[in-house]
Design a protein around this motif. Structure first.
Motif, mmCIF file in Angstrom:
data_model
loop_
_atom_site.group_PDB
_atom_site.id
_atom_site.type_symbol
_atom_site.label_atom_id
_atom_site.label_comp_id
_atom_site.label_asym_id
_atom_site.label_seq_id
_atom_site.Cartn_x
_atom_site.Cartn_y
_atom_site.Cartn_z
ATOM 1 N N ALA A 124 58.581 87.882 21.787
ATOM 2 C CA ALA A 124 57.877 88.171 23.082
ATOM 3 C C ALA A 124 56.550 88.453 22.941
ATOM 4 O O ALA A 124 56.042 88.654 21.903
ATOM 5 N N ILE A 167 55.892 79.987 27.858
ATOM 6 C CA ILE A 167 57.107 80.809 27.619
ATOM 7 C C ILE A 167 58.117 79.792 27.744
ATOM 8 O O ILE A 167 58.293 78.724 28.473
ATOM 9 N N ARG A 181 60.311 83.977 24.140
ATOM 10 C CA ARG A 181 61.447 84.390 25.198
ATOM 11 C C ARG A 181 60.724 84.675 26.513
ATOM 12 O O ARG A 181 61.220 84.428 27.665
ATOM 13 N N GLY A 182 59.588 85.231 26.371
ATOM 14 C CA GLY A 182 59.097 85.897 27.717
ATOM 15 C C GLY A 182 57.945 86.784 27.469
ATOM 16 O O GLY A 182 57.423 86.919 26.197
ATOM 17 N N THR A 226 56.701 91.102 34.244
ATOM 18 C CA THR A 226 57.753 90.617 33.093
ATOM 19 C C THR A 226 58.065 89.265 33.495
ATOM 20 O O THR A 226 58.766 89.187 34.573
ATOM 21 N N TRP A 282 60.285 85.553 32.171
ATOM 22 C CA TRP A 282 61.151 84.941 31.027
ATOM 23 C C TRP A 282 61.596 83.650 31.635
ATOM 24 O O TRP A 282 61.265 83.413 32.886
ATOM 25 N N ARG A 283 62.299 82.736 31.071
ATOM 26 C CA ARG A 283 62.445 81.281 31.534
ATOM 27 C C ARG A 283 64.036 81.148 31.288
ATOM 28 O O ARG A 283 64.589 81.715 30.237
ATOM 29 N N GLU A 284 64.467 80.529 32.515
ATOM 30 C CA GLU A 284 65.872 80.322 32.414
ATOM 31 C C GLU A 284 66.069 78.877 32.649
ATOM 32 O O GLU A 284 65.663 78.258 33.599
ATOM 33 N N GLY A 324 62.583 94.230 29.961
ATOM 34 C CA GLY A 324 62.083 92.941 29.540
ATOM 35 C C GLY A 324 62.908 92.816 27.987
ATOM 36 O O GLY A 324 63.235 91.585 27.967
ATOM 37 N N ARG A 326 66.187 91.239 28.525
ATOM 38 C CA ARG A 326 66.295 89.889 28.756
ATOM 39 C C ARG A 326 65.832 89.201 27.650
ATOM 40 O O ARG A 326 66.559 88.211 27.337
ATOM 41 N N TRP A 327 64.787 89.558 26.785
ATOM 42 C CA TRP A 327 64.390 88.761 25.664
ATOM 43 C C TRP A 327 65.351 88.833 24.366
ATOM 44 O O TRP A 327 65.585 87.814 23.681
#
Ligand code: ATR
Length: 286
Positions: A9, A55, A61-62, A92, A94-96, A255, A258-259
């Motif tokens: 990250a 990303i 991850r983000g 912040t 991130w990718r899903e 964050g 999440r990462w």
């Protein structure tokens, strides 16, 4: 078969060298034994779209996003949390799958710092006076409204920006002139400085806080210096005080979770690490 890339990250901004996020996340990576990394990535103005496309690629991850890219990060996201939506700014990412998500963790960070440093405040605090009407002010307003406060007065040098915050956040918001600040403190359960006044290299915040109720909490988002003159004066008068470092630390936690998959703790060790860095770089402003 090749191993999946290590999780990474970063924080991006322009400039980004001053950011303390790598120290915070690096501490958590070591603490939880995660073989990942967190770096600084300088993204010049005009380049944010290109950065955002990285990303989700190669283990990235983000990212945390700092000045001047928080608005562009908001615009670039496919989906946003409700708090980011209300802020109009994202810090912040991130990718899903293909979807780029954005959150704004400043409001939660502020509440986290109050929970840690002024336990019980949620039962006792019903009204607030907030100095400042920028992005940080909006995060504090959002957080305090979500905690159920009934009355929030925004006081800002330029009254139009105070009006804009009040309009954005509704009927529990009031505004007052900067020259009236001291007179407005009498019924506040909490005073929060969200301006840059008192920060190293900036003018001092000059406000007479003698009208505050004895049990009012005084919070200052400024954390360089670690103790501002507002916090020092408030402490001398016997108020509970909350400095700005806690918000910086608590806003980083969502964050990381999440990462890297672990909700990290804000510990005394982490606090000491960042305090030492701030003391070692006295002249640096953030
Ligand atoms: P942030 O996103 O950190 O909130 P910002 O949007 O630049 O940063 O907001 C800075 C805040 O500090 C504003 O409320 C600003 O007041 P104005 O809206 O009148 O500019 C306040 N501020 C900065 N310097 C100030 C000063 N010398 N006197 C009074 N307020 C000041």
């Amino acid at each position: 078969m090749t191993d999946p890339p290590r999780p990474r990250a970063c924080v991006t901004g322009w400039p980004v060298a001053h950011s303390r996020s790598p120290l915070i996340h690096g501490h958590w990576l070591r603490t939880y034994g995660i073989e990942g990394s967190y770096e600084r990535v300088a993204t010049p103005p005009g380049e944010f779209k290109r950065f955002a496309a990285t990303i989700g690629v190669g283990g990235l991850r983000g990212a945390n996003v700092t000045v001047p890219h928080k608005l562009e990060a908001f615009a670039e996201c496919d989906r946003r949390t409700s708090v980011a939506q209300a802020m109009g700014a994202v810090n912040t990412l991130w990718r899903e799958g293909e979807v780029l998500w954005g959150d704004n963790t400043d409001a939660g960070g502020f509440l986290g710092s109050l929970d840690e440093e002024a336990p019980g405040w949620r039962r006792e605090v019903h009204s607030a006076v907030i100095l400042g009407a920028g992005g940080a002010s909006r995060a504090v307003v959002y957080g305090l409204l979500s905690a159920g406060l009934q009355r929030i007065t925004i006081i800002n040098r330029s009254i139009e920006r105070a009006e804009a915050v009040a309009e954005a956040f509704g009927s529990r918001l009031f505004i007052s002139a900067w020259s009236e600040a001291s007179n407005r403190l009498g019924d506040a359960d909490i005073l929060v400085n969200t301006t840059s006044l008192g920060m190293n290299g900036q003018d001092q915040l000059r406000i007479d806080i003698s009208n505050l109720k004895a049990d009012a909490i005084v919070a200052d988002l400024v954390y360089v210096p670690l103790e501002t003159s507002l916090i020092r004066d408030a402490r001398r008068l016997g108020h509970r005080t909350v400095g700005g470092l806690g918000m910086l630390l608590h806003q980083a936690a969502p964050g990381f979770e999440r990462w890297f998959g672990i909700r990290p703790s804000v510990t005394p060790e982490l606090r000491s690490l960042i305090e030492a860095d701030i003391l070692g770089h006295g002249a640096r402003s953030s």
